[in-house]
Design a protein around this motif. Structure first.
Motif, PDB file in Angstrom:
ATOM      1  N   ILE A 247       0.766  -1.089  -0.084  1.00  0.00           N
ATOM      2  CA  ILE A 247      -0.045   0.234   0.018  1.00  0.00           C
ATOM      3  C   ILE A 247       0.851   1.193   0.012  1.00  0.00           C
ATOM      4  O   ILE A 247       1.599   1.556   0.965  1.00  0.00           O
ATOM      5  CB  ILE A 247      -0.959  -0.203   1.304  1.00  0.00           C
ATOM      6  CG1 ILE A 247      -1.750  -1.274   1.323  1.00  0.00           C
ATOM      7  CG2 ILE A 247      -2.153   1.207   1.211  1.00  0.00           C
ATOM      8  CD1 ILE A 247      -2.752  -1.323   2.366  1.00  0.00           C
TER       9      ILE A 247
ATOM     10  N   PRO B 141       0.988   5.111   0.119  1.00  0.00           N
ATOM     11  CA  PRO B 141       0.280   6.192   0.366  1.00  0.00           C
ATOM     12  C   PRO B 141       0.148   7.264  -0.590  1.00  0.00           C
ATOM     13  O   PRO B 141       1.216   7.413  -1.456  1.00  0.00           O
ATOM     14  CB  PRO B 141       0.723   6.761   1.847  1.00  0.00           C
ATOM     15  CG  PRO B 141       2.364   6.438   1.613  1.00  0.00           C
ATOM     16  CD  PRO B 141       2.090   5.057   1.033  1.00  0.00           C
ATOM     17  N   PRO B 142      -0.820   7.742  -0.876  1.00  0.00           N
ATOM     18  CA  PRO B 142      -1.145   8.814  -1.884  1.00  0.00           C
ATOM     19  C   PRO B 142      -0.231   9.927  -1.705  1.00  0.00           C
ATOM     20  O   PRO B 142      -0.110  10.247  -0.510  1.00  0.00           O
ATOM     21  CB  PRO B 142      -2.572   9.087  -1.935  1.00  0.00           C
ATOM     22  CG  PRO B 142      -3.104   8.995  -0.521  1.00  0.00           C
ATOM     23  CD  PRO B 142      -2.352   7.600  -0.334  1.00  0.00           C
TER      24      PRO B 142
ATOM     25  N   GLY C 257      -6.066   9.860  -5.506  1.00  0.00           N
ATOM     26  CA  GLY C 257      -7.118   9.201  -4.666  1.00  0.00           C
ATOM     27  C   GLY C 257      -8.258   9.847  -4.577  1.00  0.00           C
ATOM     28  O   GLY C 257      -9.280   9.394  -3.740  1.00  0.00           O
TER      29      GLY C 257
END
Length: 198
Positions: free
Chosen positions: A97, A99-100, A195
């Protein structure tokens, strides 16, 4: 009888005397001698013996064949083979994952759609984003041309889109927006966000 024996002996000693064959009957001599000859008695018949055929019973001896010795082999119980374990399904890799990135504001030169120097390094974090990326471009208003701000803001948004597409972002994930003139100042700024649903 003695006389005849003497006569025979004398004849054998006289020379020139003729030799005659004389047969002596012992029975007649015995009668002359006053002894009656005994009649030969017939031999007594042997008692008849009934011969029973001899039956010899042979003893039938049955010899049994020697049997081989019986060898008792101990039976060892074998454990049942263990059932094969079901294959373990491979564990899918856990997606990393990311993070944006933080939204970025790029200030264009007045009345220009060319990216300023140093804009591409600031857009590099968006190259790893797999989600949507929204580009909000603005331009100052022109009192003589109401569509000028819309055309300029669209050109600025497409310039940012070209950089993101070149670094690997899917074109369907890039959403350029031409917002035209801003209601309050900072009309040359273009904001890039990740996002956010367009």
């Amino acid at each position: 009888m003695k006389f005849f024996l003497l006569l025979i002996l004398a004849a054998s000693f006289l020379p020139g005397a003729a030799i005659a064959q004389v047969s002596v009957n012992s029975d007649a001599l015995a009668q002359l001698d006053g002894v009656s000859a005994a009649r030969p008695t017939a031999p007594e018949a042997a008692p008849s013996v009934r011969h029973t055929p001899e039956v010899r019973h042979r003893r039938h001896v049955v010899t049994e064949a020697k049997k081989p010795p019986v060898v008792i082999v101990p039976v060892v119980a074998r454990a049942a083979p263990a059932a094969p374990k079901p294959p373990v399904p491979p564990v899918p890799p856990v997606p990393r994952i990311v993070p944006p990135p933080v939204p970025v504001n790029i200030a264009f030169a007045a009345d220009s759609a060319t990216l300023p120097a140093g804009a591409q390094p600031r857009l590099a974090p968006f190259c790893k984003v797999s989600g949507p990326i929204v580009i909000n471009a603005r331009a100052p208003a022109d009192p003589e041309d109401n569509s000028h701000s819309m055309r300029l803001s669209l050109a600025r948004a497409l310039a940012v889109r070209a950089v993101l597409s070149a670094c690997g972002v899917a074109s369907q994930n890039i959403f350029p927006r031409a917002l035209g003139a801003a209601p309050r100042g900072a009309t040359d700024n273009t904001q890039i966000q990740a996002g956010l649903n367009p």
